[in-house]
Design a protein around this motif. Structure first.
Motif, PDB file in Angstrom:
ATOM      1  N   UNK A  51       0.805  -1.215   0.000  1.00 51.01           N
ATOM      2  CA  UNK A  51       0.000   0.000   0.000  1.00 51.01           C
ATOM      3  C   UNK A  51       0.836   1.261   0.000  1.00 51.01           C
ATOM      4  N   UNK A  52       0.437   2.198   0.817  1.00 52.47           N
ATOM      5  CA  UNK A  52       1.035   3.535   0.829  1.00 52.47           C
ATOM      6  C   UNK A  52       2.536   3.506   1.094  1.00 52.47           C
ATOM      7  N   UNK A  53       3.000   2.579   1.911  1.00 46.40           N
ATOM      8  CA  UNK A  53       4.442   2.525   2.210  1.00 46.40           C
ATOM      9  C   UNK A  53       5.261   2.215   0.960  1.00 46.40           C
ATOM     10  N   UNK A  54       4.637   1.597  -0.030  1.00 48.20           N
ATOM     11  CA  UNK A  54       5.340   1.239  -1.256  1.00 48.20           C
ATOM     12  C   UNK A  54       5.014   2.192  -2.409  1.00 48.20           C
ATOM     13  N   UNK A  55       4.836   3.470  -2.049  1.00 45.44           N
ATOM     14  CA  UNK A  55       4.731   4.553  -3.028  1.00 45.44           C
ATOM     15  C   UNK A  55       5.917   5.478  -2.759  1.00 45.44           C
ATOM     16  N   UNK A  56       6.258   6.321  -3.721  1.00 44.34           N
ATOM     17  CA  UNK A  56       7.374   7.235  -3.496  1.00 44.34           C
ATOM     18  C   UNK A  56       7.052   8.275  -2.423  1.00 44.34           C
ATOM     19  N   UNK A  57       5.786   8.656  -2.290  1.00 39.60           N
ATOM     20  CA  UNK A  57       5.390   9.574  -1.216  1.00 39.60           C
ATOM     21  C   UNK A  57       5.550   8.872   0.130  1.00 39.60           C
ATOM     22  N   UNK A  58       5.055   7.654   0.237  1.00 37.80           N
ATOM     23  CA  UNK A  58       5.207   6.884   1.471  1.00 37.80           C
ATOM     24  C   UNK A  58       6.668   6.613   1.790  1.00 37.80           C
ATOM     25  N   UNK A 113       8.180  -6.118  -9.784  1.00 41.60           N
ATOM     26  CA  UNK A 113       7.625  -7.474  -9.667  1.00 41.60           C
ATOM     27  C   UNK A 113       6.240  -7.585  -9.050  1.00 41.60           C
ATOM     28  N   UNK A 114       5.722  -6.548  -8.424  1.00 44.60           N
ATOM     29  CA  UNK A 114       4.423  -6.663  -7.746  1.00 44.60           C
ATOM     30  C   UNK A 114       3.335  -5.874  -8.483  1.00 44.60           C
ATOM     31  N   UNK A 115       2.330  -6.595  -8.955  1.00 46.56           N
ATOM     32  CA  UNK A 115       1.245  -5.980  -9.724  1.00 46.56           C
ATOM     33  C   UNK A 115       0.332  -5.107  -8.868  1.00 46.56           C
ATOM     34  N   UNK A 121       1.485   6.854  -6.835  1.00 44.67           N
ATOM     35  CA  UNK A 121       0.276   7.325  -6.164  1.00 44.67           C
ATOM     36  C   UNK A 121       0.666   8.520  -5.292  1.00 44.67           C
ATOM     37  N   UNK A 122      -0.085   9.568  -5.246  1.00 41.58           N
ATOM     38  CA  UNK A 122      -1.444   9.833  -5.692  1.00 41.58           C
ATOM     39  C   UNK A 122      -1.530  10.411  -7.109  1.00 41.58           C
ATOM     40  N   UNK A 123      -0.415  10.552  -7.799  1.00 43.68           N
ATOM     41  CA  UNK A 123      -0.461  11.090  -9.164  1.00 43.68           C
ATOM     42  C   UNK A 123      -1.032  10.087 -10.159  1.00 43.68           C
ATOM     43  N   UNK A 124      -0.786   8.794  -9.903  1.00 39.65           N
ATOM     44  CA  UNK A 124      -1.243   7.760 -10.823  1.00 39.65           C
ATOM     45  C   UNK A 124      -1.418   6.443 -10.077  1.00 39.65           C
ATOM     46  N   UNK A 126      -1.289   3.697 -11.854  1.00 41.02           N
ATOM     47  CA  UNK A 126      -0.611   2.754 -12.749  1.00 41.02           C
ATOM     48  C   UNK A 126       0.764   2.374 -12.194  1.00 41.02           C
ATOM     49  N   UNK A 127       1.265   1.250 -12.675  1.00 39.85           N
ATOM     50  CA  UNK A 127       2.612   0.810 -12.332  1.00 39.85           C
ATOM     51  C   UNK A 127       3.378   0.570 -13.639  1.00 39.85           C
ATOM     52  N   UNK A 128       3.969   1.624 -14.202  1.00 37.46           N
ATOM     53  CA  UNK A 128       4.659   1.474 -15.480  1.00 37.46           C
ATOM     54  C   UNK A 128       5.946   0.651 -15.386  1.00 37.46           C
ATOM     55  N   UNK A 129       6.398   0.356 -14.192  1.00 36.73           N
ATOM     56  CA  UNK A 129       7.642  -0.397 -14.020  1.00 36.73           C
ATOM     57  C   UNK A 129       7.426  -1.909 -13.961  1.00 36.73           C
ATOM     58  N   UNK A 130       6.161  -2.312 -13.855  1.00 35.24           N
ATOM     59  CA  UNK A 130       5.841  -3.731 -13.725  1.00 35.24           C
ATOM     60  C   UNK A 130       6.397  -4.519 -14.907  1.00 35.24           C
ATOM     61  N   UNK A 131       7.154  -5.555 -14.579  1.00 32.82           N
ATOM     62  CA  UNK A 131       7.759  -6.480 -15.552  1.00 32.82           C
ATOM     63  C   UNK A 131       8.729  -5.781 -16.512  1.00 32.82           C
ATOM     64  N   UNK A 132       9.332  -4.694 -16.048  1.00 35.21           N
ATOM     65  CA  UNK A 132      10.359  -4.019 -16.839  1.00 35.21           C
ATOM     66  C   UNK A 132      11.475  -5.008 -17.184  1.00 35.21           C
ATOM     67  N   UNK A 133      11.800  -5.857 -16.232  1.00 38.91           N
ATOM     68  CA  UNK A 133      12.666  -7.024 -16.440  1.00 38.91           C
ATOM     69  C   UNK A 133      11.961  -8.200 -15.768  1.00 38.91           C
TER      70      UNK A 133
END
Length: 178
Positions: A51-58, A113-115, A121-124, A126-133
């Motif tokens: 959740x929030x802890x895994x956002x850049x704001x958190x 790695x986590x969908x 968040x709160x800007x988006x 979406x997770x554009x980094x998902x499965x980058x590798x």
């Protein structure tokens, strides 16, 4: 990452590259702080796993907590391990830099790695980094960066300790000459 220790690999590599300008203790503490929310969600079955802890704001808020508490806990840990002298205090700059790298890299690595993450968040949402590798490649990177970083760190420590007595011998020889 499924477990906080995977995050330590890049931290060990950064420690090898920056030596005293980076605290592996504060970095490691920030990894633990970052994974408290997922731990609580897993053990209680309530709340968002990432959740929030895994956002850049958190992560920014947790970076402050990690730096302030990690500075003192890190120094205490170094005293317990008996590898601390009064001149080895963790500076506030090093504490905040280490916590920032720890928290932000944690979000970055987990975003791949986590969908269920929304790192921006709160800007988006979406997770554009998902499965980058691939997840496998991510794990390989973390493990190998830790192994290489650890090797480099201990090699540099060995060279430093070996150089000090030889420097002392040269100084003693130079001092004896008239």
């Amino acid at each position: 990452m499924p477990f906080t220790p995977f995050h330590m690999g890049p931290g060990i590599a950064i420690k090898a590259a920056s030596q005293g300008s980076f605290s592996l203790m504060v970095f490691g503490w920030s990894q633990i702080i970052m994974d408290l929310q997922p731990l609580i969600a897993l053990t209680t079955g309530q709340g968002h796993l990432h959740g929030f802890s895994h956002t850049y704001v958190g992560a920014t808020l947790l970076m402050i907590v990690s730096a302030v508490s990690g500075k003192y806990l890190g120094e205490f840990g170094l005293r317990v391990l008996r590898i601390f002298s009064p001149g080895d205090a963790i500076s506030w700059r090093v504490a905040f830099l280490s916590a920032a790298i720890g928290c932000y890299s944690h979000v970055l690595l987990d975003s791949v790695m986590h969908a269920d993450m929304a790192p921006f968040y709160p800007l988006s949402d979406a997770n554009p980094l998902l499965r980058l590798v691939s997840v496998r490649m991510l794990h390989v990177f973390c493990v190998y960066s830790g192994l290489v970083g650890g090797g480099v760190y201990f090699w540099l420590q060995f060279r430093h300790r070996k150089a000090i007595p030889q420097q002392g011998k040269r100084d003693a020889i130079a001092f004896k000459r008239p």
